[in-house]
Every structure is written in structure tokens, then in C-alpha cells.
Design a protein around this motif. Structure first.
Motif, PDB file in Angstrom:
ATOM      1  N   TYR A  10     -49.227 -52.420  20.968  1.00 20.08           N
ATOM      2  CA  TYR A  10     -49.042 -50.998  21.256  1.00 20.08           C
ATOM      3  C   TYR A  10     -50.015 -50.514  22.325  1.00 20.08           C
ATOM      4  O   TYR A  10     -51.078 -51.098  22.544  1.00 20.08           O
ATOM      5  CB  TYR A  10     -49.232 -50.147  19.978  1.00 20.08           C
ATOM      6  N   PHE A  11     -49.589 -49.428  23.002  1.00 13.46           N
ATOM      7  CA  PHE A  11     -50.534 -48.679  23.839  1.00 13.46           C
ATOM      8  C   PHE A  11     -50.622 -47.268  23.291  1.00 13.46           C
ATOM      9  O   PHE A  11     -49.600 -46.674  22.912  1.00 13.46           O
ATOM     10  CB  PHE A  11     -50.102 -48.624  25.315  1.00 13.46           C
ATOM     11  N   SER A  12     -51.819 -46.724  23.261  1.00 12.23           N
ATOM     12  CA  SER A  12     -52.003 -45.341  22.822  1.00 12.23           C
ATOM     13  C   SER A  12     -53.099 -44.708  23.658  1.00 12.23           C
ATOM     14  O   SER A  12     -54.221 -45.223  23.708  1.00 12.23           O
ATOM     15  CB  SER A  12     -52.395 -45.327  21.340  1.00 12.23           C
ATOM     16  N   GLY A  15     -54.344 -41.563  20.655  1.00 13.13           N
ATOM     17  CA  GLY A  15     -54.404 -41.843  19.216  1.00 13.13           C
ATOM     18  C   GLY A  15     -53.098 -41.707  18.451  1.00 13.13           C
ATOM     19  O   GLY A  15     -52.977 -42.246  17.349  1.00 13.13           O
ATOM     20  N   ASN A  16     -52.097 -41.000  18.993  1.00 13.41           N
ATOM     21  CA  ASN A  16     -50.854 -40.810  18.222  1.00 13.41           C
ATOM     22  C   ASN A  16     -50.142 -42.138  17.963  1.00 13.41           C
ATOM     23  O   ASN A  16     -49.746 -42.439  16.836  1.00 13.41           O
ATOM     24  CB  ASN A  16     -49.881 -39.890  18.984  1.00 13.41           C
ATOM     25  N   THR A  17     -49.950 -42.910  19.021  1.00 14.35           N
ATOM     26  CA  THR A  17     -49.190 -44.158  18.868  1.00 14.35           C
ATOM     27  C   THR A  17     -49.991 -45.170  18.045  1.00 14.35           C
ATOM     28  O   THR A  17     -49.416 -45.937  17.258  1.00 14.35           O
ATOM     29  CB  THR A  17     -48.816 -44.740  20.253  1.00 14.35           C
ATOM     30  N   LYS A  18     -51.308 -45.125  18.183  1.00 11.89           N
ATOM     31  CA  LYS A  18     -52.166 -46.006  17.373  1.00 11.89           C
ATOM     32  C   LYS A  18     -51.991 -45.683  15.881  1.00 11.89           C
ATOM     33  O   LYS A  18     -51.879 -46.567  15.041  1.00 11.89           O
ATOM     34  CB  LYS A  18     -53.633 -45.809  17.790  1.00 11.89           C
ATOM     35  N   LEU A  19     -51.934 -44.390  15.598  1.00 13.61           N
ATOM     36  CA  LEU A  19     -51.746 -43.939  14.220  1.00 13.61           C
ATOM     37  C   LEU A  19     -50.413 -44.455  13.663  1.00 13.61           C
ATOM     38  O   LEU A  19     -50.344 -44.959  12.542  1.00 13.61           O
ATOM     39  CB  LEU A  19     -51.740 -42.407  14.228  1.00 13.61           C
ATOM     40  N   VAL A  64     -44.349 -41.623  24.953  1.00  9.02           N
ATOM     41  CA  VAL A  64     -43.402 -41.252  26.008  1.00  9.02           C
ATOM     42  C   VAL A  64     -44.172 -40.495  27.089  1.00  9.02           C
ATOM     43  O   VAL A  64     -44.908 -39.559  26.798  1.00  9.02           O
ATOM     44  CB  VAL A  64     -42.271 -40.365  25.442  1.00  9.02           C
ATOM     45  N   HIS A  65     -44.016 -40.946  28.322  1.00 12.55           N
ATOM     46  CA  HIS A  65     -44.571 -40.230  29.480  1.00 12.55           C
ATOM     47  C   HIS A  65     -43.416 -39.890  30.397  1.00 12.55           C
ATOM     48  O   HIS A  65     -42.736 -40.794  30.897  1.00 12.55           O
ATOM     49  CB  HIS A  65     -45.577 -41.111  30.239  1.00 12.55           C
ATOM     50  N   ALA A  66     -43.186 -38.605  30.619  1.00 10.44           N
ATOM     51  CA  ALA A  66     -42.106 -38.154  31.496  1.00 10.44           C
ATOM     52  C   ALA A  66     -40.789 -38.863  31.171  1.00 10.44           C
ATOM     53  O   ALA A  66     -40.202 -39.520  32.024  1.00 10.44           O
ATOM     54  CB  ALA A  66     -42.481 -38.357  32.966  1.00 10.44           C
ATOM     55  N   PHE A  67     -40.367 -38.759  29.924  1.00  6.39           N
ATOM     56  CA  PHE A  67     -39.135 -39.355  29.402  1.00  6.39           C
ATOM     57  C   PHE A  67     -39.179 -40.878  29.356  1.00  6.39           C
ATOM     58  O   PHE A  67     -38.233 -41.512  28.903  1.00  6.39           O
ATOM     59  CB  PHE A  67     -37.888 -38.930  30.203  1.00  6.39           C
ATOM     60  N   ALA A  94     -43.444 -39.181  20.902  1.00  9.59           N
ATOM     61  CA  ALA A  94     -43.194 -38.164  21.929  1.00  9.59           C
ATOM     62  C   ALA A  94     -43.521 -36.804  21.343  1.00  9.59           C
ATOM     63  O   ALA A  94     -43.508 -36.627  20.122  1.00  9.59           O
ATOM     64  CB  ALA A  94     -41.724 -38.203  22.346  1.00  9.59           C
ATOM     65  N   GLY A  95     -43.780 -35.851  22.214  1.00  9.48           N
ATOM     66  CA  GLY A  95     -44.111 -34.510  21.743  1.00  9.48           C
ATOM     67  C   GLY A  95     -42.892 -33.678  21.393  1.00  9.48           C
ATOM     68  O   GLY A  95     -43.033 -32.542  20.933  1.00  9.48           O
ATOM     69  N   ASP A  96     -41.701 -34.238  21.601  1.00 11.17           N
ATOM     70  CA  ASP A  96     -40.492 -33.447  21.382  1.00 11.17           C
ATOM     71  C   ASP A  96     -39.337 -34.371  20.962  1.00 11.17           C
ATOM     72  O   ASP A  96     -39.175 -35.446  21.545  1.00 11.17           O
ATOM     73  CB  ASP A  96     -40.130 -32.726  22.695  1.00 11.17           C
ATOM     74  N   ALA A 181     -41.311 -41.114  39.293  1.00 10.71           N
ATOM     75  CA  ALA A 181     -42.232 -40.023  39.641  1.00 10.71           C
ATOM     76  C   ALA A 181     -43.524 -40.139  38.848  1.00 10.71           C
ATOM     77  O   ALA A 181     -44.622 -39.930  39.375  1.00 10.71           O
ATOM     78  CB  ALA A 181     -41.559 -38.683  39.374  1.00 10.71           C
ATOM     79  N   GLU A 182     -43.411 -40.504  37.569  1.00  7.05           N
ATOM     80  CA  GLU A 182     -44.600 -40.570  36.719  1.00  7.05           C
ATOM     81  C   GLU A 182     -45.524 -41.704  37.158  1.00  7.05           C
ATOM     82  O   GLU A 182     -46.743 -41.543  37.228  1.00  7.05           O
ATOM     83  CB  GLU A 182     -44.194 -40.744  35.259  1.00  7.05           C
ATOM     84  N   SER A 183     -44.925 -42.867  37.449  1.00  7.25           N
ATOM     85  CA  SER A 183     -45.753 -44.013  37.867  1.00  7.25           C
ATOM     86  C   SER A 183     -46.570 -43.663  39.104  1.00  7.25           C
ATOM     87  O   SER A 183     -47.750 -43.969  39.191  1.00  7.25           O
ATOM     88  CB  SER A 183     -44.881 -45.227  38.194  1.00  7.25           C
TER      89      SER A 183
HETATM   90  C1  LIG Z   1     -48.373 -37.852  31.300  1.00  3.93           C
HETATM   91  C2  LIG Z   1     -47.678 -37.485  30.016  1.00  3.93           C
HETATM   92  C3  LIG Z   1     -46.327 -37.223  30.010  1.00  3.93           C
HETATM   93  C4  LIG Z   1     -45.675 -36.881  28.829  1.00  3.93           C
HETATM   94  N1  LIG Z   1     -44.339 -36.685  28.857  1.00  3.93           N
HETATM   95  C5  LIG Z   1     -43.679 -36.382  27.717  1.00  3.93           C
HETATM   96  C6  LIG Z   1     -42.254 -36.225  27.729  1.00  3.93           C
HETATM   97  O1  LIG Z   1     -41.577 -36.385  28.744  1.00  3.93           O
HETATM   98  N2  LIG Z   1     -41.658 -35.897  26.571  1.00  3.93           N
HETATM   99  C7  LIG Z   1     -42.351 -35.739  25.403  1.00  3.93           C
HETATM  100  O2  LIG Z   1     -41.720 -35.434  24.383  1.00  3.93           O
HETATM  101  N3  LIG Z   1     -43.696 -35.915  25.354  1.00  3.93           N
HETATM  102  C8  LIG Z   1     -44.373 -36.241  26.477  1.00  3.93           C
HETATM  103  N4  LIG Z   1     -45.741 -36.429  26.436  1.00  3.93           N
HETATM  104  C9  LIG Z   1     -46.457 -36.275  25.155  1.00  3.93           C
HETATM  105  C10 LIG Z   1     -46.748 -37.625  24.499  1.00  3.93           C
HETATM  106  O3  LIG Z   1     -45.613 -38.460  24.559  1.00  3.93           O
HETATM  107  C11 LIG Z   1     -47.148 -37.511  23.031  1.00  3.93           C
HETATM  108  O4  LIG Z   1     -48.126 -36.566  22.817  1.00  3.93           O
HETATM  109  C12 LIG Z   1     -47.575 -38.886  22.521  1.00  3.93           C
HETATM  110  O5  LIG Z   1     -47.479 -38.899  21.122  1.00  3.93           O
HETATM  111  C13 LIG Z   1     -48.986 -39.269  22.942  1.00  3.93           C
HETATM  112  O6  LIG Z   1     -49.287 -40.531  22.371  1.00  3.93           O
HETATM  113  P1  LIG Z   1     -50.712 -41.208  22.444  1.00  3.93           P
HETATM  114  O7  LIG Z   1     -51.683 -40.278  21.734  1.00  3.93           O
HETATM  115  O8  LIG Z   1     -50.545 -42.497  21.703  1.00  3.93           O
HETATM  116  O9  LIG Z   1     -51.067 -41.384  23.873  1.00  3.93           O
HETATM  117  C14 LIG Z   1     -46.414 -36.780  27.600  1.00  3.93           C
HETATM  118  C15 LIG Z   1     -47.785 -37.053  27.609  1.00  3.93           C
HETATM  119  C16 LIG Z   1     -48.410 -37.407  28.805  1.00  3.93           C
HETATM  120  C17 LIG Z   1     -49.903 -37.700  28.782  1.00  3.93           C
END
Ligand SMILES: Cc1cc2nc3c(=O)[nH]c(=O)nc-3n(C[C@H](O)[C@H](O)[C@H](O)COP(=O)(O)O)c2cc1C
Length: 290
Positions: A10-12, A15-19, A64-67, A94-96, A181-183
Motif C-alpha cells: 500500500y501507499f498512504s 494515514g487513511n490508506t494505511k489505516l 485516490v488522487h484526482a480520480f 477517497a474523500g468522496d 494532469a495530476e502526475s
Molecule cells: C492531490 C490529491 C488529490 C485528491 N483527489 C481526490 C479525488 O479526486 N477524489 C476524492 O474523493 N478524494 C481525493 N483526494 C482525497 C484522498 O483521496 C483521501 O483523503 C485519501 O483517503 C487520502 O489517503 P491517505 O491518507 O492514505 O493519503 C485527494 C487527495 C490529494 C492529496
């Protein structure tokens, strides 16, 4: 499925994905499976050797980063050796809940191409770690739902049930474009990171950066061009001394630390109900399915 050893890569960033990776590992261990958790940055940074043959079942998790998934995660997938039909499950946080398909198809494609047969995909919604500070009662509720979703996911994975996330054409196109775009955007985000006068050069950001993108030169913290936009350095800085010159709208002003909320028994996870209206209305469906 004949399983003895399970490896969860995993990558986190924050902390969310680690959890969530830990929740999966705990569930497998309770069922007496030998389970190893492997942070991919330790492999990319050569702290750990990459070994796939040790496992009969593999899990791969990312935020999830930018979908899509962050660049560091795709870099890791590129490093994976080809295998012959390895049973594989994935999870993303993901946040949503809207991020149900999207990145999953790109990650699945990368894995399938190398012989990792993805049969079970999980979306676990966790608090956003960018832009918007979720209410503490929502953070708690998302965590409690995550525990239930992982319990169900683990059961299905061990039964060999197929659960692949659906994708529409527009989502595939959107994901591809956002991913590109995100990369590229990630290295810009890193380029414009700055430290304020409260930086005391403690070195925590240097030690914790997953891409080893931070160094010190002439008594100043320097950010290179390998940033993966994970936000870790910004939130772990004990002095809150790291911000972004032009893209500070991504930074949650209050900081981000999910553990503080989970560990606080006073916070109740009761933010979303069937009566919820407005922006968070669509969370109810996600929360009631497990
Ligand atoms: C650069 C970036 C882009 C993100 N893009 C999205 C997104 O497109 N949709 C979404 O639901 N959450 C998005 N998020 C929120 C993260 O996916 C979410 O908070 C995730 O659980 C973070 O996990 P982590 O703590 O393991 O890094 C984004 C977060 C970052 C930092």
C-alpha cells in the motif's frame, strides 16, 4: 481458494490508506492467515526487497488522487514482476463516494497486464485530506463504516467472490485526463512548497517524505521535483511551517490527523442520516451499504 500467505502492498500519504490496510490485515490475521503489510515506499527506497512469490493472495491499496492513483503508486506497479495468474484484490481510499470507478480501471489494467488477476475491488471513503476539513463526527462515522466495509470485503475476498467496480466511458476519459494532469501537477505542487520562519530544521519532513524529495542546503529546507502530492510533509511538520506559495487552497488550515478523532471517545459518528441534505447527501447511500 487455497491461501496461506497474504501480502498487502500500500501507499498512504497521510494515514487513511494505511489505516484501511491495517483493517484488512487484522481481519485476515484473525482468520489465521499469515499476513504481511508492505509500504511501497520502503520498496521504492530500497529499504525492503520486493518479493511476490511468498504470497498466494495479494492486496494493493492507494489513495485516490484526482480520480486516479498517485504517481508513486504507478511507479511501483511498473516495478512489479510479471506473474502467472496471481489472485489479487485492490482497495482505494477517497474523500468522496463519487470515486467509485475511475482510477480502479487504470490500476486494474496495469495489474492485469502483468498477470495479477484482480477479482475484488474496494472503495473505502475516508476523510478528505485536501481543501475541505470534514466535521469530526463525519470523520468518526466514515471510519466506523470503513471497519464494516472491510469486514464484508475480507469475507468476499476469501470466498473468491468477484466484485469489480463499474466504469462509464466518460469516467474512463476523465480519469485518464485527470491522471495526466495530476502526475504533472504533483511536481509543480512540490516545486512551490515553502517553509516559514518557524521551521527549526528538525528534519522530520526529510525523514518522512516518501519520494525523498526534501533536503537541506545552506541551512534551508529545499523541495525537489519528485513530489507525489501526498501532503504528508505539510501535515506532519510539528511547527506547521510548510505551506505552498501558489496552491495553498489544497492545504486544510486546521491540519489533518485522523488518529486524533478515532481515539477520542467523546466524538460520535452521527453526521450523515437519511435526512442529510446538501453536499453530503450522496454519502448516505455509500454509508448504508455493507
Ligand atoms: C492531490 C490529491 C488529490 C485528491 N483527489 C481526490 C479525488 O479526486 N477524489 C476524492 O474523493 N478524494 C481525493 N483526494 C482525497 C484522498 O483521496 C483521501 O483523503 C485519501 O483517503 C487520502 O489517503 P491517505 O491518507 O492514505 O493519503 C485527494 C487527495 C490529494 C492529496
Amino acid at each position: 481458494m487455497n491461501i496461506q500467505n497474504i501480502g498487502i502492498f500500500y501507499f498512504s500519504g497521510t494515514g487513511n490508506t494505511k489505516l484501511v490496510a491495517n483493517l484488512f490485515a487484522d481481519k485476515f490475521k484473525r482468520k489465521e492467515f499469515s499476513t504481511k503489510l508492505i509500504p511501497i515506499e520502503d520498496i521504492l527506497n530500497k529499504k525492503l526487497a520486493l518479493s511476490i512469490d511468498d504470497y498466494d493472495l495479494l492486496g494493493f491499496g492507494h489513495p485516490v488522487h484526482a480520480f486516479s492513483a498517485p504517481k508513486i503508486f504507478f511507479d511501483f506497479l511498473d516495478r512489479l514482476p510479471n506473474v502467472d495468474d496471481k489472485k489479487t484484490f485492490t482497495f482505494k481510499t477517497a474523500g468522496d463516494p463519487l470515486c467509485s470507478g475511475g482510477s480502479t480501471s487504470l490500476v486494474r489494467k496495469h495489474l492485469n497486464k502483468k498477470g495479477y488477476k484482480v477479482f475484488h475491488e474496494n472503495l473505502i471513503v475516508m476523510p478528505a485530506n485536501v481543501m475541505l476539513k470534514y466535521d469530526d463526527s463525519l470523520i468518526k462515522q466514515l471510519y466506523e463504516v470503513a471497519v464494516k466495509k472491510v469486514k464484508r470485503g475480507t469475507k468476499e475476498i476469501l470466498l473468491g467472490k468477484v466484485n469489480l467496480q463499474k466504469n462509464s466511458l466518460w469516467l474512463k476519459i476523465g480519469t485518464y485526463m485527470f491522471n495526466k494532469a495530476e502526475s504533472n501537477g504533483a511536481s509543480y505542487f512540490g516545486k512551490y512548497l515553502i517553509t516559514t520562519d518557524s521551521c527549526n530544521l528538525c528534519g522530520k519532513c526529510i525523514k518522512e517524505c516518501p519520494t525523498r524529495n526534501i533536503s537541506v542546503s545552506n541551512g534551508k529546507i529545499i523541495f525537489g521535483n519528485k513530489c507525489t502530492f501526498c501532503m504528508r510533509c505539510v501535515y506532519i511538520c510539528p511547527e506547521k511551517a510548510i505551506s505552498n506559495k501558489y496552491m495553498n487552497l489544497f492545504v486544510i488550515k486546521e491540519g489533518y490527523n485522523i488518529q486524533n478523532v478515532i481515539n477520542d471517545p467523546e466524538i460520535k459518528g452521527n453526521f450523515i442520516t437519511h435526512k442529510t441534505k446538501g453536499f453530503f447527501k450522496h454519502f448516505y447511500k455509500y454509508m448504508s451499504e455493507y
